[in-house]
Design an enzyme around this catalytic site. Structure first.
Site, PDB file in Angstrom:
ATOM      1  CG  HIS A 191      -2.070  -1.017   1.013  1.00 17.90           C
ATOM      2  ND1 HIS A 191      -3.307  -0.696   0.504  1.00 17.90           N
ATOM      3  CD2 HIS A 191      -2.089  -2.349   1.231  1.00 17.90           C
ATOM      4  CE1 HIS A 191      -4.053  -1.783   0.439  1.00 17.90           C
ATOM      5  NE2 HIS A 191      -3.337  -2.797   0.881  1.00 17.90           N
ATOM      6  CG  HIS A 219      -0.153 -12.570   6.003  1.00 19.87           C
ATOM      7  ND1 HIS A 219       0.945 -11.833   5.637  1.00 19.87           N
ATOM      8  CD2 HIS A 219      -1.072 -12.399   5.013  1.00 19.87           C
ATOM      9  CE1 HIS A 219       0.714 -11.238   4.481  1.00 19.87           C
ATOM     10  NE2 HIS A 219      -0.496 -11.567   4.071  1.00 19.87           N
ATOM     11  CG  ASP A 223      -6.313 -12.784  -5.264  1.00 15.70           C
ATOM     12  OD1 ASP A 223      -6.839 -12.760  -6.381  1.00 15.70           O
ATOM     13  OD2 ASP A 223      -5.438 -11.971  -4.901  1.00 15.70           O
TER      14      ASP A 223
END
Length: 402
Positions: A17, A104, A345
């Site tokens: 980002h 993650h 996704d």
């Protein structure tokens, strides 16, 4: 590290980002025709927001060449490529200030650096692969023009749904003849006719249903991508530690969400006997060039290409960020519930296809430049004499300047 390659070197930059992502490409050969439209098609295949099977994040991923070319020709100097981030939503990740996402990289990045990107996955996000794909497109163009080398990848499985010949079971063969015929002839146009990028229509429909089922449940699924590389010259690869399959494995397992790699017969080959698995040598043309009758080796022997097509498969895990509530812990160890926001996704494999192709192109390009530098320096030496006839001919043919 953020740099890949020894001679053809690619350094990527940017966070998920941040303001932009991109790369620097070092040592691209001068004189290569190169404009943005040579790079854009692969970026457009990788970009988010392509269908309801992918993240809805709307990025156009329009690339701009910043340096290294003039009048549409490469100068041999570093090529700078930039792709602006246009659809950032950092506020979607406020929960990760308190909870590291299960599976993650939030926790591991914090342990390594003592600080982490507060928005998205930072450098651990698949957004980082924009630079890889842009650089890979440059390598692909050179390899196509100079050698006719082709890279075609496709989705071969999603969850437990697999293309029929991939799950082929036979005691004496790795794959059926249909598999070889398919690999030797499949094109990108055929792959891209389908949103899942699985060129078998019946299998593809089942894959779509499985992905949408996971999406509706705020969950995710994994899968595999198979890649074929055609027209690779023999002699590429640097034993012992930079064997070509080792470099391909390195490249593929550096892609976010990858968990497995096999090449040629892979794990299936372990079930065969030696006489079933071996690839007999045959004369391929009137010049006496050798090739293999079968290709269980996947185009590589002893870590060096043998001139046959290279094929391999890459496993991708289910994406870690899901919107389903999960029991987990805060950074300070308190039990809690995380339901991540953001746009993600439900399955990464359709968008991973061009990433796999691009990383393969970077490996082949670097290996080719290493081998050509060896041949060029050896060609300056006087001819070798007093060798056995077969060895002498091989040495002179291999190292003469081309």
């Amino acid at each position: 590290m953020s740099t890949f390659g020894i001679i053809f070197r690619v350094t990527t930059y940017g966070e998920s980002h941040g303001k932009s992502v991109g790369c620097i490409v070092d040592n691209c050969p001068p004189g290569l025709p190169l404009v943005e439209s040579d790079i854009q098609p692969q970026l457009s295949r990788r970009r988010p927001g392509q269908s309801n099977l992918t993240t809805p994040r709307d990025e156009k991923d329009l690339v701009a060449i910043q340096s290294g070319t003039e009048f549409g020709i490469t100068l041999g100097t570093p090529i700078g490529l930039i792709v602006p981030n246009q659809d950032q939503r950092p506020h979607d990740y406020s929960e990760t200030d308190f909870y590291p996402r299960p599976s993650h990289a939030d926790w591991t990045y914090l342990q390594k650096y003592g600080v982490k990107a507060s928005s998205g996955g930072g450098r651990a996000s698949a957004r980082e692969t924009v630079g890889r794909v842009a650089a890979g497109a440059i390598a692909e163009k050179y390899l196509k023009l100079a050698y006719g080398i082709e890279f075609v990848a496709f989705v071969s499985s999603v969850s437990n749904i697999t293309m029929p010949f991939i799950q082929y079971e036979n005691e004496e063969r790795v794959f059926p003849q249909d598999f070889w015929d398919f690999l030797n002839n499949i094109t990108r146009d055929e792959v891209d006719k389908d949103l899942v990028r699985c060129p078998d229509k019946e299998t593809s429909e089942k894959m779509k249903e499985r992905i949408l089922l996971a999406k509706d449940a705020k969950d995710s699924v994994g899968g595999t991508v198979t890649c074929i590389i055609r027209n690779v010259p023999p002699g590429l690869g640097e034993p012992c530690f930079d064997k070509l399959e080792a470099k391909l494995a390195h490249a593929m397992l550096s892609i976010p969400a990858t968990k497995g790699f096999d090449i040629g017969s892979g794990f299936k080959g372990t079930t065969l006997l030696g006489h079933q698995h071996n690839d007999p040598w045959v004369k391929k043309n009137e010049k006496g060039i050798l090739g293999t009758k079968t290709n269980n080796s996947g185009g590589i022997q002893g870590g060096i290409t043998n001139g046959e097509n290279i094929y391999f498969r890459v496993a991708f895990k289910p994406p870690a960020t899901i919107s389903q509530e999960q029991e987990t812990a805060t950074y300070d160890g308190k039990d809690g519930i995380l339901a991540a926001r953001g746009r993600h996704d439900p399955c990464v494999v359709p968008r991973a296809v061009p990433i796999v192709e691009s990383m393969a192109a970077l490996v082949i390009m670097d290996a080719l430049m290493i081998q050509k530098s060896r041949q060029a320096t050896a060609s300056l030496l006087p001819p070798i004499t007093n060798l056995p006839p077969t060895m002498s001919g091989a040495v002179q043919n291999n190292f003469k300047s081309k």
